[in-house]
Design an enzyme around this catalytic site. Structure first.
Site, mmCIF file in Angstrom:
data_model
loop_
_atom_site.group_PDB
_atom_site.id
_atom_site.type_symbol
_atom_site.label_atom_id
_atom_site.label_comp_id
_atom_site.label_asym_id
_atom_site.label_seq_id
_atom_site.Cartn_x
_atom_site.Cartn_y
_atom_site.Cartn_z
ATOM 1 N N HIS A 198 0.856 -1.201 0.000
ATOM 2 C CA HIS A 198 0.000 0.000 0.000
ATOM 3 C C HIS A 198 0.888 1.245 0.000
ATOM 4 C CE1 HIS A 198 -2.828 3.021 1.546
ATOM 5 N NE2 HIS A 198 -3.809 2.183 1.275
ATOM 6 N N CYS A 236 -3.806 2.719 -4.399
ATOM 7 C CA CYS A 236 -4.726 3.499 -3.559
ATOM 8 C C CYS A 236 -4.830 4.904 -4.133
ATOM 9 C CB CYS A 236 -4.253 3.526 -2.109
ATOM 10 S SG CYS A 236 -5.345 4.539 -1.072
ATOM 11 N N HIS A 263 -7.690 0.369 -4.010
ATOM 12 C CA HIS A 263 -8.467 1.173 -3.072
ATOM 13 C C HIS A 263 -8.944 2.398 -3.833
ATOM 14 C CE1 HIS A 263 -6.382 -0.169 0.952
ATOM 15 N NE2 HIS A 263 -7.014 -1.153 0.343
ATOM 16 N N ASP A 308 -12.753 2.884 -0.792
ATOM 17 C CA ASP A 308 -12.050 3.256 0.436
ATOM 18 C C ASP A 308 -12.806 4.409 1.079
ATOM 19 O OD1 ASP A 308 -10.022 2.978 2.247
ATOM 20 O OD2 ASP A 308 -8.473 3.878 1.009
ATOM 21 N N HIS A 309 -12.223 4.933 2.134
ATOM 22 C CA HIS A 309 -12.863 5.979 2.945
ATOM 23 C C HIS A 309 -13.945 6.779 2.238
ATOM 24 C CE1 HIS A 309 -8.680 6.339 5.010
ATOM 25 N NE2 HIS A 309 -9.155 5.112 5.023
ATOM 26 N N TYR A 322 -15.297 4.724 7.418
ATOM 27 C CA TYR A 322 -15.835 3.384 7.154
ATOM 28 C C TYR A 322 -17.318 3.265 7.496
ATOM 29 C CZ TYR A 322 -11.255 1.896 5.800
ATOM 30 O OH TYR A 322 -10.074 1.769 5.121
HETATM 31 C C1 DNO Z 1 -6.865 3.057 5.822
HETATM 32 C C2 DNO Z 1 -6.263 1.935 5.099
HETATM 33 C C3 DNO Z 1 -4.886 1.618 5.595
HETATM 34 C C4 DNO Z 1 -4.413 0.339 4.955
HETATM 35 C C5 DNO Z 1 -3.026 -0.019 5.273
HETATM 36 C C6 DNO Z 1 -2.570 -1.117 4.384
HETATM 37 O O1 DNO Z 1 -8.038 3.117 5.953
HETATM 38 O O2 DNO Z 1 -6.289 2.111 3.739
HETATM 39 O O3 DNO Z 1 -4.892 1.474 6.979
HETATM 40 O O4 DNO Z 1 -5.214 -0.705 5.386
HETATM 41 O O5 DNO Z 1 -2.184 1.054 5.163
HETATM 42 O O6 DNO Z 1 -1.504 -1.763 4.950
#
Ligand code: DNO
Length: 346
Positions: A198, A236, A263, A308-309, A322
């Protein structure tokens, strides 16, 4: 694409029954969050998590994250034992059919924000990062556990954690990553698992610590560090997209064959090192998710993707970023884009 959502386990206020109602979901991204870095994930623990998912008809698609210990990142005394434990987790996950493992190599902290509920003016809120606020953190006071981190730190713990990086610059940290990959990539390959590193979030140095997964040059160097096809990237868009110099659709095209996990997240950049998170829709922020999905669709990339977020909407509370609603809306947007763009329908 393989459409997934993240689930933080039984502590997650968004339960699996709620995720079951999300259309077109192929599987779940989760981790054994109670196990600290350096401890192997046993077949029994993995199976217990799979059974909890199976009760709702879900597969465990991605392990995010199997945490990489500070001993590994700093080449400390427990390094070899922790690498062996990490490799064992990968072997056990592969044997159980979990074929993608996400991890990061960020020193001390995982992702960092300075505000976890910034009002966006319409009744929703989202996480934000402002460099000036970060500079005001008094590290001697320690750091409370930030949302979705495994633990917080006392001032003394932080001092000790930072001291381990006194002699570690980016070049050395990269060497530690390369050594780690030499040990674990062959194990992953034999286990039928794809590793997915990541990017750093945010993608620049914080508190003077080295960061090595920030941009296209870093990704190039990391890809070159090991030839195994099991050594892949987590693309990401939110992490990389906080830096305006990262042209995301160009990066998606360039690294398409190494991307093992996606992501998808949007940010609004408000300064050179300031941003906040926003809805996935193109009207909301500065990340070209349309361009990224187009690049992956054109290249035939068919890997797990999760929204993601998102924002916290309609009064929901829970783990910042989340909530259920905005991630579900984001997923539907991404699925729609992909359906329209992928000629082979994958
Ligand atoms: C945040 C996530 C990160 C991710 C780690 C991967 O919400 O995208 O915490 O899980 O960085 O190792």
């Amino acid at each position: 694409m393989i459409w997934t959502m993240r689930w933080y386990g039984s502590e997650d206020p968004v339960d699996l029954a709620a995720l079951r109602q999300v259309p077109g979901l192929d599987g779940i991204v989760t981790a054994l969050h109670d196990l600290p870095a350096g401890v192997p994930w046993t077949p029994e623990a993995i199976q217990a998590r799979q059974e909890a998912l199976a009760e709702h008809g879900f597969d465990w698609t991605v392990a995010e994250s199997v945490p990489v210990s500070e001993a590994i990142k700093t080449d400390g005394p427990d390094r070899d034992a922790h690498v062996a434990a990490w490799a064992e987790s990968v072997r056990n996950l592969g044997a159980a059919g979990v074929r993608t493992v996400c991890y990061n190599f960020m020193p001390v902290f995982d992702w960092m924000r300075t505000d976890f509920a910034m009002p966006l003016g319409d009744g929703s809120n989202a996480m934000a990062y402002a460099e000036a606020d970060l500079e005001r953190f008094d590290l001697s006071q320690g750091m409370e556990r930030l949302a979705a981190w495994s633990h917080g730190y006392s001032g003394e713990e932080l001092r000790a954690a930072f001291a381990r990086y006194d002699a570690i610059d980016e070049r050395r940290l990269h060497e530690h990553l390369a050594a780690f990959l030499r040990d674990v990539a062959p194990v992953a390959e034999a286990a039928g698992v794809r590793l997915a590193i990541h990017p750093d979030d945010p993608p620049w140095s914080i508190f003077g610590l080295p960061r090595i997964v920030k941009d296209g040059n870093d990704l190039e160097r990391i890809v070159a560090a090991h030839p195994s096809p099991a050594h892949g990237l987590t693309f990401c868009t939110g992490a990389l997209g906080a830096n305006p110099e990262n042209d995301l659709s160009a990066l998606a095209e360039r690294f398409a064959d190494r991307v093992a996990f996606v992501h998808a997240r949007n940010v609004r950049r408000t300064g050179p090192r300031d941003f906040h998170e926003v809805a996935h829709h193109r009207s909301a922020g500065d990340v070209d998710l349309h361009g990224v999905v187009r690049a992956f669709a054109a290249a035939g990339v068919a890997v797990p993707l999760r929204p993601d977020h998102g924002r916290m909407l309609w009064g929901e509370t829970g783990i910042p970023g989340y909530g259920l609603y905005d991630r579900a809306i984001g997923l539907a947007y991404l699925q729609g884009l992909h359906e329209a763009l992928a000629t082979d329908g994958r």
